[in-house]
Design a protein around this motif. Sequence first.
Motif, PDB file in Angstrom:
ATOM      1  N   ILE A   1     -27.127 -41.834 -55.206  1.00  0.00           N
ATOM      2  CA  ILE A   1     -25.718 -41.458 -55.035  1.00  0.00           C
ATOM      3  C   ILE A   1     -24.984 -41.582 -56.370  1.00  0.00           C
ATOM      4  O   ILE A   1     -24.229 -40.688 -56.774  1.00  0.00           O
ATOM      5  CB  ILE A   1     -25.045 -42.363 -53.980  1.00  0.00           C
ATOM      6  CG1 ILE A   1     -25.730 -42.210 -52.627  1.00  0.00           C
ATOM      7  CG2 ILE A   1     -23.554 -42.036 -53.864  1.00  0.00           C
ATOM      8  CD1 ILE A   1     -25.304 -43.253 -51.599  1.00  0.00           C
TER       9      ILE A   1
ATOM     10  N   GLY B   1     -25.472 -38.681 -58.735  1.00  0.00           N
ATOM     11  CA  GLY B   1     -24.800 -37.436 -58.391  1.00  0.00           C
ATOM     12  C   GLY B   1     -23.288 -37.523 -58.431  1.00  0.00           C
ATOM     13  O   GLY B   1     -22.617 -36.501 -58.573  1.00  0.00           O
ATOM     14  N   ALA B   2     -22.765 -38.723 -58.281  1.00  0.00           N
ATOM     15  CA  ALA B   2     -21.308 -38.921 -58.262  1.00  0.00           C
ATOM     16  C   ALA B   2     -20.961 -40.001 -59.286  1.00  0.00           C
ATOM     17  O   ALA B   2     -20.637 -41.136 -58.925  1.00  0.00           O
ATOM     18  CB  ALA B   2     -20.864 -39.322 -56.860  1.00  0.00           C
TER      19      ALA B   2
ATOM     20  N   VAL C   1     -26.939 -40.786 -36.930  1.00  0.00           N
ATOM     21  CA  VAL C   1     -26.610 -39.464 -37.483  1.00  0.00           C
ATOM     22  C   VAL C   1     -25.106 -39.341 -37.708  1.00  0.00           C
ATOM     23  O   VAL C   1     -24.659 -38.751 -38.700  1.00  0.00           O
ATOM     24  CB  VAL C   1     -27.152 -38.344 -36.573  1.00  0.00           C
ATOM     25  CG1 VAL C   1     -26.778 -36.974 -37.126  1.00  0.00           C
ATOM     26  CG2 VAL C   1     -28.683 -38.457 -36.471  1.00  0.00           C
TER      27      VAL C   1
ATOM     28  N   LYS D   1     -24.447 -40.852 -40.987  1.00  0.00           N
ATOM     29  CA  LYS D   1     -24.776 -39.929 -42.092  1.00  0.00           C
ATOM     30  C   LYS D   1     -23.634 -38.944 -42.337  1.00  0.00           C
ATOM     31  O   LYS D   1     -23.220 -38.723 -43.482  1.00  0.00           O
ATOM     32  CB  LYS D   1     -26.063 -39.172 -41.745  1.00  0.00           C
ATOM     33  CG  LYS D   1     -26.324 -37.946 -42.597  1.00  0.00           C
ATOM     34  CD  LYS D   1     -27.398 -37.046 -41.999  1.00  0.00           C
ATOM     35  CE  LYS D   1     -27.353 -35.660 -42.608  1.00  0.00           C
ATOM     36  NZ  LYS D   1     -28.400 -34.772 -42.086  1.00  0.00           N
TER      37      LYS D   1
ATOM     38  N   PHE E   1     -20.293 -40.695 -43.603  1.00  0.00           N
ATOM     39  CA  PHE E   1     -20.461 -41.171 -44.988  1.00  0.00           C
ATOM     40  C   PHE E   1     -20.504 -39.984 -45.952  1.00  0.00           C
ATOM     41  O   PHE E   1     -19.850 -39.980 -47.000  1.00  0.00           O
ATOM     42  CB  PHE E   1     -21.753 -41.987 -45.064  1.00  0.00           C
ATOM     43  CG  PHE E   1     -22.044 -42.594 -46.398  1.00  0.00           C
ATOM     44  CD1 PHE E   1     -21.245 -43.599 -46.915  1.00  0.00           C
ATOM     45  CD2 PHE E   1     -23.144 -42.176 -47.143  1.00  0.00           C
ATOM     46  CE1 PHE E   1     -21.531 -44.185 -48.154  1.00  0.00           C
ATOM     47  CE2 PHE E   1     -23.435 -42.747 -48.376  1.00  0.00           C
ATOM     48  CZ  PHE E   1     -22.621 -43.749 -48.873  1.00  0.00           C
TER      49      PHE E   1
ATOM     50  N   ILE F   1     -17.904 -38.929 -49.107  1.00  0.00           N
ATOM     51  CA  ILE F   1     -18.295 -38.686 -50.502  1.00  0.00           C
ATOM     52  C   ILE F   1     -17.870 -37.280 -50.933  1.00  0.00           C
ATOM     53  O   ILE F   1     -17.359 -37.097 -52.049  1.00  0.00           O
ATOM     54  CB  ILE F   1     -19.812 -38.887 -50.686  1.00  0.00           C
ATOM     55  CG1 ILE F   1     -20.175 -40.360 -50.486  1.00  0.00           C
ATOM     56  CG2 ILE F   1     -20.255 -38.430 -52.082  1.00  0.00           C
ATOM     57  CD1 ILE F   1     -21.670 -40.649 -50.566  1.00  0.00           C
TER      58      ILE F   1
ATOM     59  N   ILE G   1     -18.054 -33.401 -54.394  1.00  0.00           N
ATOM     60  CA  ILE G   1     -19.366 -32.751 -54.469  1.00  0.00           C
ATOM     61  C   ILE G   1     -19.752 -32.225 -53.087  1.00  0.00           C
ATOM     62  O   ILE G   1     -19.265 -32.717 -52.079  1.00  0.00           O
ATOM     63  CB  ILE G   1     -20.462 -33.707 -54.984  1.00  0.00           C
ATOM     64  CG1 ILE G   1     -20.567 -34.941 -54.096  1.00  0.00           C
ATOM     65  CG2 ILE G   1     -20.213 -34.086 -56.430  1.00  0.00           C
ATOM     66  CD1 ILE G   1     -21.676 -35.870 -54.493  1.00  0.00           C
ATOM     67  N   LYS G   2     -20.622 -31.234 -53.090  1.00  0.00           N
ATOM     68  CA  LYS G   2     -21.041 -30.616 -51.838  1.00  0.00           C
ATOM     69  C   LYS G   2     -22.367 -31.242 -51.394  1.00  0.00           C
ATOM     70  O   LYS G   2     -23.348 -31.233 -52.148  1.00  0.00           O
ATOM     71  CB  LYS G   2     -21.208 -29.102 -52.044  1.00  0.00           C
ATOM     72  CG  LYS G   2     -21.416 -28.316 -50.785  1.00  0.00           C
ATOM     73  CD  LYS G   2     -20.158 -28.249 -49.938  1.00  0.00           C
ATOM     74  CE  LYS G   2     -20.377 -27.434 -48.675  1.00  0.00           C
ATOM     75  NZ  LYS G   2     -19.355 -27.728 -47.663  1.00  0.00           N
ATOM     76  N   ILE G   3     -22.392 -31.767 -50.186  1.00  0.00           N
ATOM     77  CA  ILE G   3     -23.621 -32.365 -49.650  1.00  0.00           C
ATOM     78  C   ILE G   3     -24.163 -31.516 -48.498  1.00  0.00           C
ATOM     79  O   ILE G   3     -25.324 -31.129 -48.489  1.00  0.00           O
ATOM     80  CB  ILE G   3     -23.351 -33.803 -49.144  1.00  0.00           C
ATOM     81  CG1 ILE G   3     -22.867 -34.680 -50.307  1.00  0.00           C
ATOM     82  CG2 ILE G   3     -24.607 -34.380 -48.504  1.00  0.00           C
ATOM     83  CD1 ILE G   3     -22.343 -36.034 -49.867  1.00  0.00           C
ATOM     84  N   PHE G   4     -23.308 -31.237 -47.545  1.00  0.00           N
ATOM     85  CA  PHE G   4     -23.769 -30.538 -46.337  1.00  0.00           C
ATOM     86  C   PHE G   4     -23.585 -29.036 -46.497  1.00  0.00           C
ATOM     87  O   PHE G   4     -22.488 -28.572 -46.792  1.00  0.00           O
ATOM     88  CB  PHE G   4     -22.995 -31.033 -45.113  1.00  0.00           C
ATOM     89  CG  PHE G   4     -23.104 -32.514 -44.901  1.00  0.00           C
ATOM     90  CD1 PHE G   4     -24.345 -33.115 -44.729  1.00  0.00           C
ATOM     91  CD2 PHE G   4     -21.980 -33.317 -44.900  1.00  0.00           C
ATOM     92  CE1 PHE G   4     -24.447 -34.488 -44.550  1.00  0.00           C
ATOM     93  CE2 PHE G   4     -22.070 -34.686 -44.713  1.00  0.00           C
ATOM     94  CZ  PHE G   4     -23.310 -35.277 -44.540  1.00  0.00           C
TER      95      PHE G   4
ATOM     96  N   PRO H   1     -27.023 -23.826 -42.865  1.00  0.00           N
ATOM     97  CA  PRO H   1     -27.941 -22.745 -43.233  1.00  0.00           C
ATOM     98  C   PRO H   1     -27.386 -21.358 -42.963  1.00  0.00           C
ATOM     99  O   PRO H   1     -27.760 -20.399 -43.635  1.00  0.00           O
ATOM    100  CB  PRO H   1     -29.188 -23.022 -42.384  1.00  0.00           C
ATOM    101  CG  PRO H   1     -28.778 -24.030 -41.366  1.00  0.00           C
ATOM    102  CD  PRO H   1     -27.619 -24.773 -41.924  1.00  0.00           C
TER     103      PRO H   1
ATOM    104  N   GLU I   1     -25.930 -19.903 -46.094  1.00  0.00           N
ATOM    105  CA  GLU I   1     -26.766 -19.872 -47.297  1.00  0.00           C
ATOM    106  C   GLU I   1     -27.667 -18.642 -47.293  1.00  0.00           C
ATOM    107  O   GLU I   1     -28.182 -18.251 -46.239  1.00  0.00           O
ATOM    108  CB  GLU I   1     -27.667 -21.118 -47.352  1.00  0.00           C
ATOM    109  CG  GLU I   1     -26.880 -22.407 -47.435  1.00  0.00           C
ATOM    110  CD  GLU I   1     -26.232 -22.600 -48.786  1.00  0.00           C
ATOM    111  OE1 GLU I   1     -26.919 -22.423 -49.805  1.00  0.00           O
ATOM    112  OE2 GLU I   1     -25.020 -22.904 -48.826  1.00  0.00           O
ATOM    113  N   PRO I   2     -27.876 -18.032 -48.456  1.00  0.00           N
ATOM    114  CA  PRO I   2     -28.833 -16.919 -48.499  1.00  0.00           C
ATOM    115  C   PRO I   2     -30.250 -17.412 -48.250  1.00  0.00           C
ATOM    116  O   PRO I   2     -30.591 -18.547 -48.597  1.00  0.00           O
ATOM    117  CB  PRO I   2     -28.695 -16.384 -49.933  1.00  0.00           C
ATOM    118  CG  PRO I   2     -28.142 -17.523 -50.707  1.00  0.00           C
ATOM    119  CD  PRO I   2     -27.310 -18.338 -49.764  1.00  0.00           C
TER     120      PRO I   2
END
Lengths: 171, 204
Positions: free
Chosen positions: B57, B60-61, B175, B178, B181, B185, B191-194, B197, B200-201
């Motif tokens: 963590i 990334g941050a 879950v 998760k 939390f 963040i 920042i992008k975590i989730f 799909p 997303e390409p």
Amino acid sequence: MSEQQKEATSAIIEQLAKSGIRLVASLPDDWIADLIHNVEKDDRFKHVPVNREESAIGLCSGAYFGGIPAMALMGASGLMTCVYALTKINYTYHIPMFIFTTLRGVFGDPRPHHISNGLYLTRLMDSISLPYLLVEEKKTIARIPEAFKHCQVMNRPVVVAFTEAVLRGES
Amino acid sequence: MNLKECFQYFASRQEDGVVITSAGVTSGTWWRTTHDMDRVFYLGASMSMISMFGAGIAMGAPKLPVWVFMGDGAFVMNPGMLMVERDLDLPNLKHFLVSNRVYNATGAVSLPNSRRNDYAAIARAVGIERVFYIDSLDALKAQFDKIVLQPGHTFTVLEIEPLAEKPGGVPIDDVESKIRFGRYIEKTAGIKIFRHPATEPIVR
């Protein structure tokens, strides 16, 4: 390193970059040492050598919350030690984990101490419902981004396991 | 030092940073002290991985303070993690070792080599430069700014008394933990975590 092996290593690394991987945590077995050296000197990746394979699982799981696409790179014996970390951290909290490993102990491996990996690694992965992609031919390297995507979509660990022949560029 | 009082002080000084707790009394006591479900990840399902988890963590941050509270039962399983921490040398990672010399959550059974383990010396031996040993609340208050507010990776031993009673578990679904939390963040560190799909390409 032979030209064939350089080509194979380069092809694997390009697929890692295409997948968007930015962090690689590793602990070597001799089949992947060249891959690790090449990850280390490639600016597209941050490489972190770890003290044991479970530490790679912990680091990459945290990196998920840091927004960093990550991969743990280890030998088959190392993966066998990670059942606790994977099932406790990644299964419990639904945290994706992308892993590269080696198919040790199969036909052609000259090291007898890898016999247990040959006998049990794929069975172990099956027994804990851990999806894996066997890379037994060069053309399968192109499926690495697909495996990584599956890991992210399903929020589960996914393993990509290489034969020695593919890593050496001989197959 | 009493763990509850110790955690009360940490909680009173926590700003926008995040906390990671390990299995056993650190998770249970932090929950009972704060009732926080957003700025903390109760990594109760695993021992000895939380400082590596926190390091991921923190990488990334880099502007987000990351406090890791690890029990010494977890530490003795993987002291080699300190070598990786030293290599990374993340300025926003603060590793606190909650030392009570026993496996408190599983019956207060003694740790191996219990009283002789010098955790601070182990950390210094791998080259960690900012190592602290705290055995009282007054010492914690006196050293807090130096440990936490000054930039730089730190390893701090918090010597505490074993709890007479287990603090119990944390009443949050794993879950949900998760998601809450991660959302915290995302909002705090930008920042992008989730990524769903569907947005997303598909990689071919």
